[in-house]
Write a protein that holds these residues in place. Structure first.
Motif, PDB file in Angstrom:
ATOM      1  N   ARG A 184       0.849  -1.205   0.000  1.00  0.00           N
ATOM      2  CA  ARG A 184       0.000   0.000   0.000  1.00  0.00           C
ATOM      3  C   ARG A 184       0.880   1.249   0.000  1.00  0.00           C
ATOM      4  NH1 ARG A 184      -4.512  -1.021  -2.032  1.00  0.00           N
ATOM      5  NH2 ARG A 184      -5.162   1.048  -1.247  1.00  0.00           N
ATOM      6  N   GLU A 219       0.133   4.421   0.300  1.00  0.00           N
ATOM      7  CA  GLU A 219      -0.224   5.449   1.278  1.00  0.00           C
ATOM      8  C   GLU A 219       0.305   5.138   2.669  1.00  0.00           C
ATOM      9  OE1 GLU A 219      -3.766   2.553   1.227  1.00  0.00           O
ATOM     10  OE2 GLU A 219      -2.247   3.354  -0.144  1.00  0.00           O
ATOM     11  N   LEU A 220       0.639   3.851   2.924  1.00  0.00           N
ATOM     12  CA  LEU A 220       1.175   3.501   4.235  1.00  0.00           C
ATOM     13  C   LEU A 220       2.686   3.642   4.284  1.00  0.00           C
ATOM     14  CD1 LEU A 220      -0.977   0.295   4.992  1.00  0.00           C
ATOM     15  CD2 LEU A 220      -1.356   2.651   5.774  1.00  0.00           C
ATOM     16  N   THR A 251       2.794   7.873   9.159  1.00  0.00           N
ATOM     17  CA  THR A 251       1.763   6.821   9.068  1.00  0.00           C
ATOM     18  C   THR A 251       1.324   6.418  10.470  1.00  0.00           C
ATOM     19  OG1 THR A 251       2.734   5.961   7.017  1.00  0.00           O
ATOM     20  CG2 THR A 251       1.217   4.509   8.229  1.00  0.00           C
TER      21      THR A 251
END
Length: 490
Positions: free
Chosen positions: A11, A13-14, A109
């Motif tokens: 992922r 975005e992480l 994050t």
């Protein structure tokens, strides 16, 4: 499908970064949940397969990582720039030594974002499985409306699960398999053998068995004491909660369908009984009119009447319904057969196997015509009385060839015989044997005495002593015949 560590790391975005060399199996391991804890030993609060997130360096790194691996933790995430910059080298080295996947979580994050991603995937997967279960249950319910409700339900269950499904009848025979060729002959035999203990127990139960290299779950159908069969579902290792719910629904529907089928079978059984009783009553025309459209024409030539009796006749009848057989009917605790004398071997019933499987006792008459059916029934009944555990089915022909004296081998006859000769044994235990030799030689003293190695006058004296003990005159045929029968029976 549940989230895997590989999906979590992918992922963007992480922005997670894997720090340890990791096998493909470890990356593809499903993650049920993500948990964060700074406890020195968080394992009591974790479950197998979870991912743990931390921000601080454990006091004893190696034992800490060892405990996580032993507990089955799937991965460890370290949050940087919260307590310190970067991931501690000691933690990286310990994870490499113990084979625990370690990834770095950047400061931007939040841990909640990782947990939420896993939770959202789990919720989506649960929703998809629930939707599938509803659709599968609806399709199975619609299948239950078809003419062959049971077959349609099981076929639809096999299609929905993508695994084979089979049904074992109460007789112990494999009744249906979907798809048709999912089980070979050996697998069918193994399934029947595995289901037999469940059926004999006569209570709701389940078990597992491996057939053709695949695990099958077995579940009884029907209520305790009134089992209707055993459902076998393949691929049990792949059945999640949603699939198990669908199978549970089919167990209920299958039991209902079998009850309905049982009502039809009961009606056929009553018609069979009506045919048999009409034959016994001498109304052959009525019997033929009832039998022909349902069971075929009755035999026109000589037949042998076979009778099987026992407590498990119901299960035996159900097995007979599943296999080609000559005309049979249940009358109380007895199964009666009309066995054509000139029938080929393939059309005959293996009576001995049937009797052994269901603990029955039976007899078979000599050839008779249908007008002589009462005679055949009497002969079969007489033969059945002579059946034993070693010979569960006896033939009247064998009894007839053995003679009348062979019929005396019964409990009642032995008790009377023992009482008759008891005075002889009490006076002289060798006296009965001497009398047996004398009677075997038709009461001729000289011949019998030579065989016994004694003088004929001695033998005559022993016979006179026997007459006194028995209070009967052994010069008459009736008295000699009665004593001889007693000596043969003990």
């Amino acid at each position: 499908m549940p989230t895997t560590l590989a999906q979590l790391l992918a992922r963007p975005e992480l922005a997670l970064r894997l720090l340890t060399p990791t096998t493909a199996d470890a990356l593809d391991r499903a993650i049920p949940w993500v948990h964060s804890s700074e406890l020195p030993d968080p394992t009591p609060f974790l479950s197998d397969g979870q991912v743990l997130l931390i921000t601080g360096t454990p006091d004893e790194v190696d034992p800490y990582v060892s405990r996580l691996v032993a507990h089955g933790i799937a991965g460890l995430g370290f949050g940087t720039e919260v307590v310190r910059d970067g991931t501690p080298d000691a933690l990286v080295d310990a994870c490499i030594r113990h084979g625990l996947p370690l990834f770095e979580v950047p400061y931007r994050t939040p841990f909640i974002a990782i947990a939420r991603f896993v939770a959202d995937r789990a919720a989506a997967d649960a929703y998809a499985r629930s939707t599938w279960a509803l659709r599968a249950s609806r399709a199975i319910s619609l299948a239950a409306l078809r003419p062959d409700a049971l077959g349609a339900v099981l076929a639809e269950l096999a299609r929905q699960l993508g695994h084979p499904v089979a049904l074992v009848a109460t007789s112990g025979a494999v009744d249906r398999v979907f798809p048709d060729h999912a089980l070979d002959g050996a697998a069918r035999d193994d399934l029947a053998a595995a289901a037999e203990p469940l059926l004999r127990a006569r209570r709701r139960a389940g078990s597992t068995v491996v057939l053709s290299g695949r695990p099958f779950a077995l579940q009884t159908l029907g209520a305790a004491g009134r089992l209707r069969g055993v459902l076998a579902v393949g691929g049990v290792d792949d059945l999640d909660q949603a699939a198990q719910q669908v199978v549970t629904g089919v167990v209920a529907l299958g039991g209902l369908a079998l009850e309905q089928s049982r009502a039809t079978d009961a009606a056929r059984a009553r018609l069979r009984t009506a045919v048999w009783r009409a034959l016994r009553g001498g109304d052959r025309e009525l019997a033929a009119d009832i039998a022909e459209p349902l069971f075929g024409p009755l035999p026109s030539g000589p037949v042998r009447i076979a009778l099987l009796t026992g407590s498990a006749v119901e299960a035996a009848v159900e097995r007979l319904e599943l296999t080609p057989a000559p005309f049979f009917a249940r009358d109380g605790d007895t199964i009666a057969f009309l066995l054509p004398v000139d029938a080929p071997p393939s059309d005959t019933v293996p009576l001995a196997d049937l009797a052994a499987r269901f603990d029955l006792r039976g007899g078979v008459s000599a050839p008779v015509l249908l007008p002589e059916l009462p005679t055949g029934v009497g002969q079969a009944s007489a033969a059945r009385e002579r059946a034993t555990g070693d010979a569960p089915v006896r033939a009247f022909d064998d009894l007839a060839s053995a003679g009348m004296l062979d019929l005396l081998q019964s409990g009642d006859a032995r008790a009377v015989a023992a009482a008759t000769v008891a005075p002889l044994f009490a006076a002289d235990p060798t006296l009965p044997a001497a009398l047996r030799v004398w009677l075997d030689h038709n009461g001729v003293y000289d011949v019998a005495a030579r065989e016994l190695g004694i003088h004929r006058h001695t033998l005559r004296a022993r016979v006179t002593e026997a007459e006194r003990l028995l209070t009967r005159d052994l010069s008459t045929f009736a008295a000699r015949a009665d004593l001889y029968a007693a000596l043969r029976t003990i």
